[in-house]
Design a protein around this motif. Sequence first.
Motif, mmCIF file in Angstrom:
data_model
loop_
_atom_site.group_PDB
_atom_site.id
_atom_site.type_symbol
_atom_site.label_atom_id
_atom_site.label_comp_id
_atom_site.label_asym_id
_atom_site.label_seq_id
_atom_site.Cartn_x
_atom_site.Cartn_y
_atom_site.Cartn_z
ATOM 1 N N CYS A 4 0.943 -1.246 0.006
ATOM 2 C CA CYS A 4 0.045 0.023 -0.067
ATOM 3 C C CYS A 4 0.777 1.141 0.042
ATOM 4 O O CYS A 4 0.592 2.135 -0.580
ATOM 5 N N CYS A 8 0.275 3.592 -3.188
ATOM 6 C CA CYS A 8 -0.345 4.535 -2.882
ATOM 7 C C CYS A 8 -2.046 4.567 -2.885
ATOM 8 O O CYS A 8 -2.749 4.004 -2.318
ATOM 9 N N ASP A 9 -2.302 4.849 -4.318
ATOM 10 C CA ASP A 9 -3.709 4.810 -4.525
ATOM 11 C C ASP A 9 -3.965 3.834 -5.792
ATOM 12 O O ASP A 9 -3.647 4.059 -6.835
ATOM 13 N N PHE A 10 -4.473 2.714 -5.487
ATOM 14 C CA PHE A 10 -5.066 1.801 -6.451
ATOM 15 C C PHE A 10 -6.006 2.328 -7.301
ATOM 16 O O PHE A 10 -6.101 1.675 -8.416
ATOM 17 N N HIS A 11 -6.659 3.245 -7.124
ATOM 18 C CA HIS A 11 -7.827 3.724 -7.842
ATOM 19 C C HIS A 11 -7.096 4.258 -9.238
ATOM 20 O O HIS A 11 -8.134 4.613 -10.133
ATOM 21 N N ARG A 12 -6.060 4.801 -9.326
ATOM 22 C CA ARG A 12 -5.294 5.193 -10.168
ATOM 23 C C ARG A 12 -5.347 4.123 -11.670
ATOM 24 O O ARG A 12 -5.054 4.475 -12.789
ATOM 25 N N ARG A 14 -7.354 1.546 -13.610
ATOM 26 C CA ARG A 14 -8.769 1.226 -13.920
ATOM 27 C C ARG A 14 -8.793 -0.484 -14.094
ATOM 28 O O ARG A 14 -10.062 -0.884 -13.911
ATOM 29 N N TRP A 123 -5.349 -5.396 -6.113
ATOM 30 C CA TRP A 123 -6.535 -4.443 -6.703
ATOM 31 C C TRP A 123 -7.909 -4.731 -6.571
ATOM 32 O O TRP A 123 -8.670 -3.625 -6.205
ATOM 33 N N THR A 126 -8.812 -3.676 -2.807
ATOM 34 C CA THR A 126 -8.619 -2.335 -2.649
ATOM 35 C C THR A 126 -9.721 -1.252 -3.264
ATOM 36 O O THR A 126 -9.740 -0.290 -3.000
ATOM 37 N N THR A 127 -10.026 -1.895 -4.339
ATOM 38 C CA THR A 127 -11.020 -0.993 -5.197
ATOM 39 C C THR A 127 -12.574 -1.342 -4.980
ATOM 40 O O THR A 127 -13.412 -0.836 -5.796
ATOM 41 N N ASP A 129 -16.181 -1.463 -3.893
ATOM 42 C CA ASP A 129 -16.999 -0.724 -2.963
ATOM 43 C C ASP A 129 -17.902 -1.196 -1.756
ATOM 44 O O ASP A 129 -18.230 -2.418 -1.722
#
Length: 129
Positions: A4, A8-12, A14, A123, A126-127, A129
Amino acid sequence: MGLCAEICDFHRFRRPGQLMSYLGLVPSENTTGDRRRLGSITKSGSQHARRLLVEAAWHYRRPPRLGRELTRRQEDQPAHVRQISWQAQRRLHRTWRRLDTERGKRRTIVAVAVARELAGFCWAITTAD
C-alpha cells in the motif's frame, strides 16, 4: 502495508492488468509482423513492491486453510472482502499446483506468475466498493 505504501492509490489503475504492468510483472514482448514472442518479465516499476508480492507468492505452495488466528483477524472485515480473500487463497494455490506439479515449471517462474495474480486480487480488494 508495504504494498500500500508503494502503490499509494490503487484507484489510479482502471484494470488489474494496468497494476500488473506498473509493477513489472508482465512478460516483455517482441513482435515483428505476424510473429509474437513473449520474454521474461519487464521488471519496470517498484522493485520493492514486486519483491513483496513474489515473497508472498511463495506461501501459496501449501493448501489454504482457515485456522483459529486467521478467523479471529477476519471477524471485523466486510463479507465481500473476506470472500475475495478466500477466493484468492484457493485460486493462487491452484495456480501454484498447476504450474509446478502438473506443468513442471521452475519454482521461481511459478512464484512470479502467482505474484502477478496476487497483484490482481490486491487491486480487487482495494477498489471494491
